[in-house]
Design a protein around this motif. Structure first.
Motif, PDB file in Angstrom:
ATOM      1  N   GLY A 399       0.811  -1.209   0.000  1.00  0.00           N
ATOM      2  CA  GLY A 399       0.000   0.000   0.000  1.00  0.00           C
ATOM      3  C   GLY A 399       0.846   1.261   0.000  1.00  0.00           C
ATOM      4  N   ILE A 400       1.896   1.269   0.834  1.00  0.00           N
ATOM      5  CA  ILE A 400       2.791   2.428   0.891  1.00  0.00           C
ATOM      6  C   ILE A 400       3.495   2.619  -0.453  1.00  0.00           C
ATOM      7  CG2 ILE A 400       4.875   3.356   1.968  1.00  0.00           C
ATOM      8  CD1 ILE A 400       4.013   1.910   4.542  1.00  0.00           C
ATOM      9  N   ALA A 401       3.988   1.530  -1.035  1.00  0.00           N
ATOM     10  CA  ALA A 401       4.703   1.599  -2.317  1.00  0.00           C
ATOM     11  C   ALA A 401       3.790   2.082  -3.438  1.00  0.00           C
ATOM     12  CB  ALA A 401       5.297   0.242  -2.661  1.00  0.00           C
ATOM     13  N   GLY A 402       2.559   1.545  -3.475  1.00  0.00           N
ATOM     14  CA  GLY A 402       1.622   1.952  -4.517  1.00  0.00           C
ATOM     15  C   GLY A 402       1.257   3.414  -4.410  1.00  0.00           C
ATOM     16  N   TYR A 403       0.993   3.869  -3.198  1.00  0.00           N
ATOM     17  CA  TYR A 403       0.668   5.279  -2.989  1.00  0.00           C
ATOM     18  C   TYR A 403       1.845   6.166  -3.399  1.00  0.00           C
ATOM     19  CZ  TYR A 403      -0.497   9.659  -0.669  1.00  0.00           C
ATOM     20  OH  TYR A 403      -0.747  10.979  -0.404  1.00  0.00           O
TER      21      TYR A 403
END
Length: 455
Positions: A399-403
């Motif tokens: 989630g952090i990487a995608g954001y």
């Protein structure tokens, strides 16, 4: 000074040629982004950019012609046409007592001193009744002008002040021409002059206008009744029209043209190039908006998946940064916009923030789940519960990487659009360069001060 002016002209020419090189074949060199990674031509994009490309070409031709355009600007009945006629020394442009005599812009060639070639442009009044089209036309002419003669005939009205502010914000050098001084007694004339000195500067904190920036004239003096005494003793009265009082304005214009005329040419060309380049970048971004969204979401999913499956924390950050760089490169290729140092430095900051968020996520997950994904992955064979811990950590990291990838992609779009006029020969860069080199006694110095205040 002349060598510096030639340098400014050459820098402006180089900037325009670079802009034409960047955008001139944009619709042919760069096409829609395919999943195969290949590009196909987009002549319709070139059609969208045609007006701005024509502006760049005509502006470059204007630079080569070395003709300085001076436009008279102002409200109706202020004597714009009369001022230009007085400069020309002949009544070429129509004048009259009725408002709105000048219906369309008219240009007349003027060669003061037999050296520099000037094009004087008479424009319709900006407050014409039912004359919105003529007002727009006058403003368009003012964009083409290298120097504005803003003609007033007394204290500045609110409409005139608003027009002055617009010209200042558009970085237009101008001379405030106080016309019809013959109608005012000396005391009133002096009071109005001092008032115009401050109001004409454009904003309250600005220093008053310099002598070169405000000139008092009487372009078409009112007739005077003259007493005539004849030899036979008769006395008659006749009306005589005094000659125009424009010598000070002529000398002011000549002084400005000799001192900074070529720099004025260069600056106005660059302002037009900057605006045209910004419009082309905006059109290009809008034209390829859906394709850009597809690219950003594709990289968002790929980065989230890669980070989620990778068990090594440091490698997460490195791979994430690489993915961000590839995303930016893909967007730059899609748009065909130049990647200059202006946006590159800002995009790198966004990537660092994205990587920092990912690294902080790694640290946070390590604190919550022992050593994070790495520990969970190693121990998963011994304790099935660790698999759940690994999955939870991986999802959080994904989630952090995608954001982060989505944020980088959106930032890249913004900085690619805004950065199109910067770089070594970008129009905005050369404008700042020219204004940083002007002397304090030049009419361009006020623009340099306003630019510093604005930015």
């Amino acid at each position: 000074m002349r060598n510096l002016q030639e340098t400014h002209l050459n820098r402006a020419r180089a900037s325009l040629r670079q802009a034409l090189s960047w955008y001139g074949h944009l619709g042919l060199r760069h096409g829609s982004y395919r999943q195969s990674g290949k590009f196909s031509s987009h002549p319709e994009l070139l059609g969208l950019l045609k007006p701005e490309l024509e502006t760049l070409n005509s502006t470059l031709s204007k630079l080569d012609s070395n003709v300085i355009r001076i436009a008279a600007f102002g409200l109706v009945s202020r004597g714009k046409s009369a001022v230009l006629n007085a400069l020309l020394g002949a009544k070429i442009l129509q004048t009259g007592p009725i408002n709105g005599v000048t219906q369309w812009p008219r240009s007349v060639r003027w060669q003061p001193g037999g050296k520099v070639l000037v094009e004087l442009i008479d424009t319709p009044g900006i407050n014409e009744i039912a004359g919105e089209a003529r007002e727009t036309m006058a403003r368009e002419v003012s964009k083409q002008a290298d120097l504005i003669l803003f003609v007033v005939s007394g204290d500045i009205t609110r409409l005139e002040y608003r027009a002055l502010l617009e010209l200042r914000q558009a970085q237009k050098p101008l001379i405030l021409v106080f016309n019809k001084i013959d109608l005012y007694p000396e005391t009133d004339r002096t009071a109005i002059y001092h008032n115009l000195q401050q109001l004409g500067a454009g904003y309250p904190q600005a220093p008053p206008l310099l002598p070169d920036e405000i000139v008092m004239v009487s372009a078409e003096p009112a007739p005077l009744e003259v007493r005539v005494e004849w030899p036979d003793g008769r006395v008659t009265y006749e009306w005589e029209t005094p000659p125009p009082l424009v010598e000070e304005l002529q000398q002011t214009i000549l002084s400005i043209l000799n001192r900074e005329g070529r720099s004025l040419l260069a600056l106005n060309a660059l302002i037009q190039a900057r605006d045209a380049s910004a419009t082309m970048a905006e059109k290009t971004m809008e034209f390829r908006n859906q394709e850009a969204e597809d690219i950003i979401w594709k990289f968002t999913k790929y980065k989230a998946l890669a980070v989620g499956l990778n068990p090594v924390p440091v490698l997460d950050v490195i791979c994430g940064a690489i993915a961000d760089l590839v995303l930016i490169r893909s967007l730059a290729r899609l748009y065909g916009l130049p990647m200059t140092s202006y946006e590159a430095s800002k995009i790198l900051k966004t990537i660092f923030l994205s990587s920092g968020g990912l690294l902080l996520g790694e640290i946070a997950s390590s604190m919550m789940v022992g050593l994070g994904k790495t520990t969970a992955a190693i121990a998963s064979g011994e304790n099935p519960l660790n698999i759940t811990a690994y999955a939870g950590t991986a999802i959080a990291q994904s989630g952090i990487a995608g954001y982060g990838a989505y944020t980088v992609g959106k930032a890249a779009q913004v900085y690619l659009e805004k950065g199109c006029t910067w770089g070594e020969l970008g129009a905005s860069t050369v404008i700042e360069e020219i204004l940083s080199q002007v002397d304090h006694n030049t009419i361009l110095y006020r623009l340099q001060q306003e630019l510093a205040t604005k930015y």
